[in-house]
Design a protein around this motif. Structure first.
Motif, PDB file in Angstrom:
ATOM      1  N   ILE A   1      51.500  48.685  44.498  1.00  0.00           N
ATOM      2  CA  ILE A   1      52.062  47.677  43.595  1.00  0.00           C
ATOM      3  C   ILE A   1      52.384  48.371  42.278  1.00  0.00           C
ATOM      4  O   ILE A   1      51.507  49.002  41.679  1.00  0.00           O
ATOM      5  CB  ILE A   1      51.091  46.507  43.363  1.00  0.00           C
ATOM      6  N   GLY A   2      53.626  48.243  41.860  1.00  0.00           N
ATOM      7  CA  GLY A   2      54.041  48.870  40.607  1.00  0.00           C
ATOM      8  C   GLY A   2      53.870  50.377  40.610  1.00  0.00           C
ATOM      9  O   GLY A   2      53.577  50.968  39.573  1.00  0.00           O
ATOM     10  N   GLY A   3      54.046  50.992  41.768  1.00  0.00           N
ATOM     11  CA  GLY A   3      53.926  52.437  41.881  1.00  0.00           C
ATOM     12  C   GLY A   3      52.515  52.956  42.044  1.00  0.00           C
ATOM     13  O   GLY A   3      52.307  54.161  42.178  1.00  0.00           O
ATOM     14  N   ASN A   4      51.532  52.065  42.038  1.00  0.00           N
ATOM     15  CA  ASN A   4      50.130  52.474  42.139  1.00  0.00           C
ATOM     16  C   ASN A   4      49.528  52.041  43.470  1.00  0.00           C
ATOM     17  O   ASN A   4      49.780  50.926  43.939  1.00  0.00           O
ATOM     18  CB  ASN A   4      49.306  51.855  41.012  1.00  0.00           C
ATOM     19  N   LEU A   5      48.710  52.916  44.026  1.00  0.00           N
ATOM     20  CA  LEU A   5      48.006  52.580  45.263  1.00  0.00           C
ATOM     21  C   LEU A   5      46.949  51.527  44.972  1.00  0.00           C
ATOM     22  O   LEU A   5      46.078  51.719  44.130  1.00  0.00           O
ATOM     23  CB  LEU A   5      47.336  53.830  45.854  1.00  0.00           C
ATOM     24  N   VAL A   6      47.057  50.390  45.649  1.00  0.00           N
ATOM     25  CA  VAL A   6      46.049  49.336  45.544  1.00  0.00           C
ATOM     26  C   VAL A   6      44.988  49.565  46.614  1.00  0.00           C
ATOM     27  O   VAL A   6      43.810  49.382  46.373  1.00  0.00           O
ATOM     28  CB  VAL A   6      46.696  47.939  45.689  1.00  0.00           C
ATOM     29  N   GLY A   7      45.429  49.949  47.803  1.00  0.00           N
ATOM     30  CA  GLY A   7      44.503  50.206  48.882  1.00  0.00           C
ATOM     31  C   GLY A   7      44.952  49.556  50.166  1.00  0.00           C
ATOM     32  O   GLY A   7      46.133  49.359  50.406  1.00  0.00           O
ATOM     33  N   SER A   8      43.975  49.192  50.958  1.00  0.00           N
ATOM     34  CA  SER A   8      44.218  48.619  52.270  1.00  0.00           C
ATOM     35  C   SER A   8      43.866  47.135  52.252  1.00  0.00           C
ATOM     36  O   SER A   8      43.764  46.513  51.200  1.00  0.00           O
ATOM     37  CB  SER A   8      43.393  49.389  53.296  1.00  0.00           C
ATOM     38  N   THR A   9      43.647  46.594  53.418  1.00  0.00           N
ATOM     39  CA  THR A   9      43.373  45.169  53.566  1.00  0.00           C
ATOM     40  C   THR A   9      42.176  44.721  52.732  1.00  0.00           C
ATOM     41  O   THR A   9      42.259  43.705  52.035  1.00  0.00           O
ATOM     42  CB  THR A   9      43.120  44.830  55.050  1.00  0.00           C
ATOM     43  N   ASN A  10      41.082  45.451  52.793  1.00  0.00           N
ATOM     44  CA  ASN A  10      39.878  45.056  52.056  1.00  0.00           C
ATOM     45  C   ASN A  10      40.130  44.960  50.562  1.00  0.00           C
ATOM     46  O   ASN A  10      39.704  43.997  49.915  1.00  0.00           O
ATOM     47  CB  ASN A  10      38.727  46.028  52.324  1.00  0.00           C
ATOM     48  N   GLU A  11      40.819  45.934  50.010  1.00  0.00           N
ATOM     49  CA  GLU A  11      41.078  45.935  48.572  1.00  0.00           C
ATOM     50  C   GLU A  11      42.016  44.794  48.175  1.00  0.00           C
ATOM     51  O   GLU A  11      41.785  44.116  47.167  1.00  0.00           O
ATOM     52  CB  GLU A  11      41.662  47.280  48.137  1.00  0.00           C
ATOM     53  N   VAL A  12      43.051  44.577  48.962  1.00  0.00           N
ATOM     54  CA  VAL A  12      44.004  43.497  48.652  1.00  0.00           C
ATOM     55  C   VAL A  12      43.315  42.143  48.731  1.00  0.00           C
ATOM     56  O   VAL A  12      43.455  41.309  47.821  1.00  0.00           O
ATOM     57  CB  VAL A  12      45.222  43.556  49.606  1.00  0.00           C
ATOM     58  N   MET A  13      42.564  41.903  49.795  1.00  0.00           N
ATOM     59  CA  MET A  13      41.893  40.614  49.945  1.00  0.00           C
ATOM     60  C   MET A  13      40.820  40.418  48.873  1.00  0.00           C
ATOM     61  O   MET A  13      40.647  39.315  48.356  1.00  0.00           O
ATOM     62  CB  MET A  13      41.280  40.489  51.341  1.00  0.00           C
ATOM     63  N   SER A  14      40.120  41.476  48.527  1.00  0.00           N
ATOM     64  CA  SER A  14      39.114  41.390  47.469  1.00  0.00           C
ATOM     65  C   SER A  14      39.759  41.039  46.135  1.00  0.00           C
ATOM     66  O   SER A  14      39.257  40.180  45.398  1.00  0.00           O
ATOM     67  CB  SER A  14      38.364  42.718  47.370  1.00  0.00           C
ATOM     68  N   LEU A  15      40.865  41.678  45.817  1.00  0.00           N
ATOM     69  CA  LEU A  15      41.605  41.343  44.586  1.00  0.00           C
ATOM     70  C   LEU A  15      42.030  39.878  44.601  1.00  0.00           C
ATOM     71  O   LEU A  15      41.925  39.181  43.586  1.00  0.00           O
ATOM     72  CB  LEU A  15      42.840  42.234  44.436  1.00  0.00           C
ATOM     73  N   HIS A  16      42.516  39.424  45.745  1.00  0.00           N
ATOM     74  CA  HIS A  16      42.994  38.047  45.848  1.00  0.00           C
ATOM     75  C   HIS A  16      41.848  37.051  45.666  1.00  0.00           C
ATOM     76  O   HIS A  16      41.987  36.058  44.942  1.00  0.00           O
ATOM     77  CB  HIS A  16      43.688  37.844  47.185  1.00  0.00           C
ATOM     78  N   LEU A  17      40.717  37.319  46.292  1.00  0.00           N
ATOM     79  CA  LEU A  17      39.575  36.403  46.175  1.00  0.00           C
ATOM     80  C   LEU A  17      39.016  36.356  44.756  1.00  0.00           C
ATOM     81  O   LEU A  17      38.491  35.329  44.328  1.00  0.00           O
ATOM     82  CB  LEU A  17      38.477  36.807  47.168  1.00  0.00           C
ATOM     83  N   ARG A  18      39.124  37.459  44.017  1.00  0.00           N
ATOM     84  CA  ARG A  18      38.655  37.504  42.625  1.00  0.00           C
ATOM     85  C   ARG A  18      39.688  36.958  41.640  1.00  0.00           C
ATOM     86  O   ARG A  18      39.418  36.875  40.449  1.00  0.00           O
ATOM     87  CB  ARG A  18      38.327  38.950  42.221  1.00  0.00           C
ATOM     88  N   GLY A  19      40.885  36.636  42.131  1.00  0.00           N
ATOM     89  CA  GLY A  19      41.935  36.135  41.254  1.00  0.00           C
ATOM     90  C   GLY A  19      42.667  37.234  40.504  1.00  0.00           C
ATOM     91  O   GLY A  19      43.408  36.962  39.555  1.00  0.00           O
ATOM     92  N   ALA A  20      42.494  38.467  40.924  1.00  0.00           N
ATOM     93  CA  ALA A  20      43.115  39.594  40.228  1.00  0.00           C
ATOM     94  C   ALA A  20      44.421  40.059  40.870  1.00  0.00           C
ATOM     95  O   ALA A  20      45.126  40.890  40.287  1.00  0.00           O
ATOM     96  CB  ALA A  20      42.130  40.761  40.176  1.00  0.00           C
ATOM     97  N   LEU A  21      44.774  39.532  42.028  1.00  0.00           N
ATOM     98  CA  LEU A  21      46.004  39.958  42.697  1.00  0.00           C
ATOM     99  C   LEU A  21      47.234  39.325  42.065  1.00  0.00           C
ATOM    100  O   LEU A  21      48.246  40.002  41.851  1.00  0.00           O
ATOM    101  CB  LEU A  21      45.950  39.633  44.194  1.00  0.00           C
ATOM    102  N   ILE A  22      47.164  38.044  41.744  1.00  0.00           N
ATOM    103  CA  ILE A  22      48.324  37.324  41.205  1.00  0.00           C
ATOM    104  C   ILE A  22      48.878  38.000  39.943  1.00  0.00           C
ATOM    105  O   ILE A  22      50.090  38.188  39.849  1.00  0.00           O
ATOM    106  CB  ILE A  22      47.998  35.834  40.964  1.00  0.00           C
ATOM    107  N   PRO A  23      48.045  38.373  38.977  1.00  0.00           N
ATOM    108  CA  PRO A  23      48.604  39.058  37.803  1.00  0.00           C
ATOM    109  C   PRO A  23      49.329  40.365  38.159  1.00  0.00           C
ATOM    110  O   PRO A  23      50.316  40.713  37.511  1.00  0.00           O
ATOM    111  CB  PRO A  23      47.392  39.332  36.917  1.00  0.00           C
ATOM    112  N   LEU A  24      48.867  41.060  39.187  1.00  0.00           N
ATOM    113  CA  LEU A  24      49.519  42.304  39.598  1.00  0.00           C
ATOM    114  C   LEU A  24      50.883  42.064  40.238  1.00  0.00           C
ATOM    115  O   LEU A  24      51.810  42.849  40.048  1.00  0.00           O
ATOM    116  CB  LEU A  24      48.644  43.071  40.594  1.00  0.00           C
TER     117      LEU A  24
END
Length: 103
Positions: A72-95
């Motif tokens: 996202i935005g040229g930066n590695l976020v990770g795999s499924t675990n990282e994306v889902m974890s970001l989403h559950l914490r509410g940190a994915l939407i701002p990204l």
């Protein structure tokens, strides 16, 4: 690998995927449901797929297996675990907000 760099620098959200991977599918569906305009690069449909997978692990720092690999935005976020974890914490939407077509 130049192909990876070009894709992640020219596109806001990139998912390196395999067409038969259910975790890849789940990540792609999440982004689509959130209205994200993304590029999905299916490494199993690319003649250089094996080299891309190796580069994702050895040069980009992806886990094994290397897909899904989300940038996202040229930066590695990770795999499924990282994306889902970001989403559950509410940190994915701002990204992803700059890349959403539906709000």
């Amino acid at each position: 690998m130049d192909k990876i760099q070009t894709l992640i620098l020219e596109n806001g959200v990139v998912v390196f995927s395999k067409s038969t991977c259910c975790l890849c599918y789940a990540v792609i569906m999440l982004f689509q449901e959130l209205g994200v305009q993304l590029v999905v690069h299916e490494v199993d449909h690319d003649p250089e797929g094996w080299e891309i997978e190796n580069a994702l692990v050895n040069q980009m720092g992806c886990n094994i297996p290397p897909v899904p690999a989300v940038f996202i935005g040229g930066n590695l976020v990770g795999s499924t675990n990282e994306v889902m974890s970001l989403h559950l914490r509410g940190a994915l939407i701002p990204l992803i907000r700059p890349y959403q077509t539906l709000v």
